[in-house]
Design an enzyme around this catalytic site. Sequence first.
Site, PDB file in Angstrom:
ATOM      1  CB  CYS A   1      -2.201   5.343  -8.712  1.00 55.85           C
ATOM      2  SG  CYS A   1      -1.191   4.599  -7.459  1.00 55.85           S
TER       3      CYS A   1
ATOM      4  CD  GLU B   1       6.786  12.148  -7.613  1.00 49.87           C
ATOM      5  OE1 GLU B   1       6.080  11.250  -8.069  1.00 49.87           O
ATOM      6  OE2 GLU B   1       7.897  12.473  -8.110  1.00 49.87           O
TER       7      GLU B   1
ATOM      8  CG  HIS C   1       3.681   8.277  -4.925  1.00 49.80           C
ATOM      9  ND1 HIS C   1       3.288   7.816  -6.147  1.00 49.80           N
ATOM     10  CD2 HIS C   1       4.565   9.276  -5.164  1.00 49.80           C
ATOM     11  CE1 HIS C   1       3.905   8.494  -7.109  1.00 49.80           C
ATOM     12  NE2 HIS C   1       4.692   9.395  -6.534  1.00 49.80           N
TER      13      HIS C   1
HETATM   14  O1  SUG Z   1       5.378   7.190 -10.647  1.00 54.93           O
HETATM   15  N1  SUG Z   1       4.772   4.278 -12.449  1.00 54.93           N
HETATM   16  C1  SUG Z   1       4.252   5.334 -11.629  1.00 54.93           C
HETATM   17  C2  SUG Z   1       3.134   4.840 -10.746  1.00 54.93           C
HETATM   18  C3  SUG Z   1       2.459   5.973 -10.055  1.00 54.93           C
HETATM   19  C4  SUG Z   1       1.449   5.518  -9.062  1.00 54.93           C
HETATM   20  N2  SUG Z   1       0.803   6.624  -8.455  1.00 54.93           N
HETATM   21  C5  SUG Z   1       0.496   6.753  -7.170  1.00 54.93           C
HETATM   22  N3  SUG Z   1       1.004   5.985  -6.251  1.00 54.93           N
HETATM   23  N4  SUG Z   1      -0.290   7.706  -6.822  1.00 54.93           N
HETATM   24  C6  SUG Z   1       5.372   5.965 -10.804  1.00 54.93           C
HETATM   25  O2  SUG Z   1       6.227   5.222 -10.311  1.00 54.93           O
HETATM   26  C7  SUG Z   1       6.112   3.378 -14.284  1.00 54.93           C
HETATM   27  C8  SUG Z   1       6.102   3.684 -15.749  1.00 54.93           C
HETATM   28  C9  SUG Z   1       7.184   3.032 -16.512  1.00 54.93           C
HETATM   29  O3  SUG Z   1       8.106   2.473 -15.949  1.00 54.93           O
HETATM   30  O4  SUG Z   1       7.082   3.135 -17.752  1.00 54.93           O
HETATM   31  C10 SUG Z   1       5.557   4.551 -13.497  1.00 54.93           C
HETATM   32  O5  SUG Z   1       5.842   5.682 -13.816  1.00 54.93           O
END
Ligand code: SUG
Length: 423
Positions: free
Chosen positions: A352, A167, A235
Amino acid sequence: MASSDPLRTEINFDGIIGPSHNFAGLSPGNLAATRSRGLTSNPRAAALQGVAKMSANLALGLRQGILLPHPRPDHRWLAGLATDFATAPAHLQAQAMSASAMWAANAATVSPAPDSADGRCHLTVANLATLPHRSHEWPETLAQLRLAFANPAFAVYGPVPAPFGDEGAANHMRLAATHGAPGIEIFVYGVRGGPFPARQHFDASQAIARRHRLDPARTFFVQQSEEAIAGGAFHNDVVAVANGKVLFAHEQAFAEKDIFYERLRAAMPEIEIVEVPAASVTLADAIASYLFNAQLVTPPSGEMTLIVPEEARETAPVWNWLQAHIAGNGPIRRLETVDVRESMGNGGGPACLRLRVVADPATIDPRFLVDEARLDRIEEVIAAHWPDAIQASAIADPALVAQIESARRALLEALGIVELIDR
Ligand code: SUG
């Protein structure tokens, strides 16, 4: 190994929040996204919040870059599944429409040139293999990275093969005396997460470290604690962040943290580990407020600054801890708050939204770098083209799809990045 280079600076590449931003609740283990499921999103407001954050970073004297929204729906991915958007089942429609590429911390893992045996800056695109809606981001991300970092100062790689989930920078931290000096790289992987998936696999992290030609003596692999993942830290960057010689982490971020900290101190005696005890801020409050999903940066003034979301101010134990730290003698000297509420609704805080790259800005395709004037132009396009609202139940509406596709095209044309339009 290359020595310290004053031309190298940290550039934050923010993902521009795409016109299909919506709340489909596609990420198990991401408590905010699960809570938001079914709500109406506001893509225009979301993208303007992202631009305002970039503008605030420029005002601090930081260098700023961009990554671009992906084509949504992802027709190519749907074709690979032998369907198309109009006839695909609802879950595939939602997965094909997600604007999740906005979270640039998941775009790639970046090892700056001073850390690598060959003196180049290495970037491995993340495969995001664990969740279907994110697993199809990498081809477009790779195309963007290959454009932005085409200079031979960079080595850009395709993804680590599935099933080894990766990731990207969200599970990677770097400590270094200065950005241009050789650093220590820390890869945080998950093994178990209670009911939730551990998205970063040990073998993926190891493969990236080998590929980036990192010095094994200055490369660390540490397991994220099971309780952190089970508590909603999907994460590592939800519970820890590093900058310069500072590691800022929650007490429950890592498994076997005492051994980890001991080894880090041996490798970097000047390290400052700022640990927030659970007795002051519970894991639940840290995750709800995104205290650690902050940008920890060193502006030209040298005052180490923590850029937190508004939610951190609204969570009393978190704000109290921060005030006490600033009032004391700790290494974080200044706080900034930003409003990224729409992204936060999907579990994406200030950290993020950005990918850090340490490099000489002159080696980067200038179309991927921004100043105030360019941000103004981006803002105009967003204001004119991004949908005001998307109801989670209406993402398959053909008029909406047409608006989302023309909005992206308008942005790429305005920025002169036309190669990506019909890639
Ligand atoms: O992968 N949310 C992302 C958020 C990512 C955050 N990034 C970091 N922590 N670096 C995830 O969970 C939700 C989108 C949805 O449900 O449509 C989403 O993918």
